[in-house]
Scaffold this active site. Structure first.
Site, PDB file in Angstrom:
ATOM      1  N   GLU A 115      -5.696  -2.851  -1.728  1.00  0.00           N
ATOM      2  CA  GLU A 115      -6.366  -4.029  -1.171  1.00  0.00           C
ATOM      3  C   GLU A 115      -7.525  -4.525  -2.035  1.00  0.00           C
ATOM      4  O   GLU A 115      -8.059  -5.609  -1.798  1.00  0.00           O
ATOM      5  CB  GLU A 115      -6.909  -3.715   0.230  1.00  0.00           C
ATOM      6  CG  GLU A 115      -5.854  -3.469   1.301  1.00  0.00           C
ATOM      7  CD  GLU A 115      -5.411  -2.000   1.395  1.00  0.00           C
ATOM      8  OE1 GLU A 115      -5.550  -1.257   0.400  1.00  0.00           O
ATOM      9  OE2 GLU A 115      -4.952  -1.612   2.485  1.00  0.00           O
ATOM     10  N   LYS A 148     -13.767  14.866  14.610  1.00  0.00           N
ATOM     11  CA  LYS A 148     -14.954  14.612  15.422  1.00  0.00           C
ATOM     12  C   LYS A 148     -15.151  15.772  16.382  1.00  0.00           C
ATOM     13  O   LYS A 148     -14.478  15.889  17.389  1.00  0.00           O
ATOM     14  CB  LYS A 148     -14.814  13.288  16.174  1.00  0.00           C
ATOM     15  CG  LYS A 148     -15.035  12.101  15.233  1.00  0.00           C
ATOM     16  CD  LYS A 148     -14.299  10.846  15.670  1.00  0.00           C
ATOM     17  CE  LYS A 148     -14.255   9.865  14.499  1.00  0.00           C
ATOM     18  NZ  LYS A 148     -13.013   9.125  14.400  1.00  0.00           N
ATOM     19  N   THR A 194       0.852  -1.197   0.000  1.00  0.00           N
ATOM     20  CA  THR A 194       0.000   0.000   0.000  1.00  0.00           C
ATOM     21  C   THR A 194       0.884   1.242   0.000  1.00  0.00           C
ATOM     22  O   THR A 194       2.091   1.166   0.210  1.00  0.00           O
ATOM     23  CB  THR A 194      -0.935   0.021   1.217  1.00  0.00           C
ATOM     24  OG1 THR A 194      -0.122   0.064   2.401  1.00  0.00           O
ATOM     25  CG2 THR A 194      -1.817  -1.220   1.268  1.00  0.00           C
ATOM     26  N   TRP A 231     -19.339  15.003  12.690  1.00  0.00           N
ATOM     27  CA  TRP A 231     -18.142  14.691  11.915  1.00  0.00           C
ATOM     28  C   TRP A 231     -17.924  15.771  10.872  1.00  0.00           C
ATOM     29  O   TRP A 231     -18.822  16.116  10.113  1.00  0.00           O
ATOM     30  CB  TRP A 231     -18.292  13.341  11.197  1.00  0.00           C
ATOM     31  CG  TRP A 231     -18.146  12.153  12.102  1.00  0.00           C
ATOM     32  CD1 TRP A 231     -18.289  12.128  13.455  1.00  0.00           C
ATOM     33  CD2 TRP A 231     -17.845  10.814  11.704  1.00  0.00           C
ATOM     34  NE1 TRP A 231     -18.094  10.864  13.940  1.00  0.00           N
ATOM     35  CE2 TRP A 231     -17.820  10.027  12.889  1.00  0.00           C
ATOM     36  CE3 TRP A 231     -17.582  10.190  10.484  1.00  0.00           C
ATOM     37  CZ2 TRP A 231     -17.544   8.654  12.872  1.00  0.00           C
ATOM     38  CZ3 TRP A 231     -17.319   8.833  10.482  1.00  0.00           C
ATOM     39  CH2 TRP A 231     -17.290   8.069  11.661  1.00  0.00           C
TER      40      TRP A 231
END
Ligand SMILES: Nc1ncnc2c1ncn2[C@@H]1O[C@H](COP(=O)(O)OP(=O)(O)OP(=O)(O)O)[C@@H](O)[C@H]1O
Ligand SMILES: Nc1ncnc2c1ncn2[C@@H]1O[C@H](COP(=O)(O)OP(=O)(O)OP(=O)(O)O)[C@@H](O)[C@H]1O
Ligand SMILES: [Mg+2]
Ligand SMILES: [Mg+2]
Lengths: 542, 542
Positions: A330, A439, A185, A444
């Site tokens: 992934e 947060k 990754t 959010w």
């Protein structure tokens, strides 16, 4: 009761064997590292990939061995893709833009037996060789005439190796779940982790890429693979091209706007794919020189969010369709692709662009859902947002050597680390990465939203938004921005600009200016570094 | 070493679940047997297919049980496809045009537990019921209001059955090689034999059908499935439509030119598929009434050879592309599809039509080769012809209950019984069936070639060519022809006509006239019957 169908494995070798036999004279055009444009075709690539597999056998390479590549996009790299995976070994593509320590970490973690290298990267290898004790040799992707002088005594020449083979090799059959390729990754949220694809997953993913509702690859296409082959298998383009007999155009080391544009025009490119940064460079070049695209039909943008303005520039100013795509290393990587549906045909162009700005529709083969903190599925209404989970036959089940521990929940879903919405047509929109979300008082705030708006402020070139702890609200947003050279823009200007589009509680508490923002090797904002740099920062409001 | 990818099975249920979730409001339009046009969508079909699966469970149906259908193309038949295969049982589609004895043979051979029937076929079932001892019940595909009066005491109502289910059923996971569907061959060369597909083979085949170089199905399409769902899974269109979210249009019992044309126009059909006979009827209707196609982009023709004139009429007179396709029940059925390559773009139209007249290009996933009598592979040069062999993950490995014995050679190739050529672009051309080829003095005469030329003779409506034993040449061709009503054409006329295009040694030795030629249930010439009828025929030349 089992059915009565031939038990033929899905193997990567079948892709190149298919095109070698049935699209033998379709071209693969590469800008070579040595200099000139190089032309080959599927017949030759298939033949040479087999010779390569035979040669690796002579070097003692066995099924399951990892074989590295540090290379640009070019025909030899394609031959390596097929030669290595086709013989049952694992093609480990390495991103040369990683920090040298990361490269050493990855090569040793993968235990690469041999590494193929483009001429460009000989100095890199020379500097690293002493840390790469397990590597038996480096195969330089060139001919004898171009072999470099080097202090390394384990350099092999690619063309000489191939010349030592005959035409007797046939692709072997083996279990379709045999590992085929290994890709780490990008390292945006931590250390790169290895994703180990299979022959089966790669073939299935290629079907998804070829689907009209995927990237719609066919033998009518001339594909410019701008996305590097060391980045999630060039998004599967190399395999999809062979599956469908499409012409391939490989840019080599020349990734600037002028070089890319030149190839597009010279090779009648119909489709291309890459990250937003590349398209920014290309669009700047095209605009500056008052050019237009004469064959380009569509471009795939992914890896990071494509800004609405970039999409509308392509579509409205240049008549090039944009397929906004989301995926991860992934996920092989295609998860969603942003094609319009039939019912969107008569919408006004601006609404059609709104739809294209989403990260795209779920591709058949991929299951996506969003969940709340208690893993309850949230509605697919385009409004509710939650943790994005993914499942399917080309999605990772866990990282190489067990890094990161168990990654699937009990129903087999992989948690992407992204937060987004889904709607009834299967369109997905990324809100943020779960690690980047701010947060604030139970609400959010999407760091991506604030960044996109901040970039719209005159004088701001680039902006990153991170969460800073706050005694009352838990977290509040901080904008870290880069100014245009010599521009007098102030923190107050930025906040004033944001007031016009953001709700009051979403406004950043502070704006700080830096000379430069840190990026990953794939060009993404490196927020882990920013959080580290600003870990002692105290907000004025705190 | 195995890779690290989720172990998700390729299941037929995933197709309808995908479209149910992501193309929920895309329509499935059916001409119902009860009368009116019926409209549903993927969301509802998915929901109802699940209810059906639940209901079958209540009836005691288990994984692996065979469930028959004798039905037209319509939405309930689609629900049965998904409901039966989705629960792990086997959907056995039965051709109602077979002779009643053949139907009884097939139902008993398959050991069908239940059979779904359209209203049309109640009399057929009533006549056959006493021979179908193992069938527990017949589920009539209608609602209570339309349930027929019948002497049968084991008729169930489809809608009542579904109404007894709730929304709690989810598609189960199981081995992807689980048998999903059973379809018997057309019986052209002998008794029909059962081909037992798997979930995996069906999903992989669907990818091939959706590929642009397959039938190019996408959510932009409105597909009219003229090819019956009891004929090799309607060539995979039902599954491909769900995979891609295409609109489906189902003609029900009305297969005449006028009804088909009406649906094409009313439902903005873009693509259709069927055997040549159907297209002959449609073209006659369109020509007679001076109509044109306003949305049709392409039509798929297969099952028997499409004549050049049919192809050129579609392309040149009506602007509808033709995709000539070859396949067999044993190949799911797609093997080759006749799309043009990029390099053909600038050819004159007549050359493009020549290419379309071939049986098409090898689709990725299918391997084809041609061999001589000693199983040596012959060159792919478009000239050499030989026994066509096929291999791949959607090709049969053997017939149900072992009929016909071992069907694969030691390398896993299935012998198609067809004879043809292959070329370097992967185009295949059928010369003949190996059983129909006439072997004359060491040379092969294609019965298809002679038939095609004979049909061109004024006054000839249909012609079949078979081999008659000959003392000197082993075999010589006999033409068996049907005259146009009242036409005075003679055997000498036919031979004189053939002299202009055939070589002397290919000319038939005799021409006999009959009132009618025998056909199979799928409309193919039944040469086994002709050979039987003419087994004592003595050629004048003998
Ligand atoms: N179109 C897109 N819009 C927004 N974000 C995207 C898009 N495409 C990809 N991404 C982001 O990129 C991620 C996948 O990137 P990649 O696999 O290259 O590594 P990374 O997640 O950046 O690095 P690491 O996993 O090592 O932290 C996704 O999880 C998502 O956050
Ligand atoms: N485009 C085409 N051109 C010529 N022939 C075709 C074409 N498509 C299919 N066929 C013929 O149809 C055959 C497959 O048909 P199908 O599976 O329906 O049963 P059948 O072969 O006619 O019957 P049986 O196998 O029971 O004798 C092929 O083997 C080929 O001979
Ligand atoms: Mg990641
Ligand atoms: Mg057959």
């Amino acid at each position: 009761m089992l059915g009565l169908i031939q038990d033929r494995p899905l193997l990567i070798s079948s892709l190149i064997e298919y095109s070698g036999l049935n699209h033998g004279d379709v071209e693969i055009v590469s800008r070579s590292v040595e200099g000139p444009i190089h032309r080959t075709n599927y017949r030759q690539v298939n033949a040479r990939a087999k010779k390569l597999a035979q040669a690796l056998g002579r070097l003692g390479v066995e099924m399951g061995d990892r074989i590295g590549t540090i290379a640009w996009n070019g025909y030899r790299h394609i031959e390596i893709y097929y030669g290595v995976s086709g013989m049952g070994s694992v093609c480990h593509t390495i991103n040369p833009r990683l920090f040298p320590e990361q490269i050493a970490y990855i090569v040793n973690h993968a235990e690469d037996k041999y590494i193929f290298v483009d001429l460009t990267f000989i100095p890199l290898i020379e500097a690293l060789a002493e840390h790469l004790g397990n590597v038996k040799g480096f195969i330089v992707m060139t001919d004898e005439a171009h072999m470099p002088e080097s202090k390394l005594d384990n350099l092999l020449c690619y063309e000489t190796l191939i010349d030592g083979s005959d035409d007797s090799y046939s692709w072997p059959d083996f279990d379709e779940k045999t590992a085929s390729s290994l890709c780490y990754t990008s390292g945006t949220t931590g250390n790169p982790k290895g994703v180990l694809y299979t022959n089966r997953s790669t073939v299935l993913h290629s079907f998804g890429v070829c689907a009209q509702d995927g990237l719609g690859i066919s033998n009518q296409d001339s594909i410019l693979a701008v996305v590097p082959m060391f980045h999630a298998n060039a998004w599967g383009l190399v395999y999809a091209a062979a599956m469908s007999g499409a012409k391939m155009v490989m840019p080599g080391a020349a990734m600037d706007g002028a070089s890319i544009y030149e190839l597009m025009e010279a090779e009648e490119v119909t489709v291309s794919a890459g990250v937003p940064t590349i398209w920014m460079m290309l669009l700047a070049h095209v605009k500056e020189n008052n050019l237009k695209f004469s064959s380009m039909k569509r471009t795939v943008i992914g890896g990071s969010a494509a800004a609405r303005t970039m999409i509308s520039t392509f579509v409205e100013d240049y008549g090039v369709n944009v397929v906004h795509a989301w995926g991860m290393t992934e996920t092989s990587p295609i998860g969603t692709t942003g094609n319009l549906l039939k019912k969107h045909a008569d919408l006004p162009e601006s609404e059609r662009i709104d739809i294209r700005t989403k990260q795209g529709r779920i591709v058949y083969g991929v299951e996506l859902k969003i969940t709340d903190d208690d893993n309850n599925e949230l509605p697919r209404d385009g409004v509710a947002f939650g943790d994005l989970k993914v499942r399917g036959p080309w999605i990772t089940s866990g990282y190489f050597k067990g890094e990161g521990g168990d990654t699937l929940d009990e129903d087999g879903w992989f948690s992407t680390g992204d937060v987004g919405t889904l709607d009834a047509d299967g369109y997905m929109q990324i809100t943020d990465r779960s690690k980047d979300v701010i947060k604030s008082g139970g609400e959010w705030i999407s760091s991506i939203d604030v960044e996109n708006e901040a970039i719209g402020c005159p004088g701001i070139v680039e902006a990153a938004v991170i969460a800073i702890p706050h005694p009352k609200w838990d977290e509040r947003p901080l904008v870290i921005a880069v100014k245009e050279q010599g521009h007098g823009v102030t923190a107050e200007d930025v906040i004033a600009h944001l007031e016009s589009t953001l709700a009051k509680w979403q406004l950043p508490d502070d704006v700080v200016f830096v000379d430069e923002l840190p990026h990953t090797a794939t060009g993404k904002l490196l927020k882990t570094k920013l959080r580290e740099d600003f870990k002692d920062y105290v907000l004025k409001s705190a």
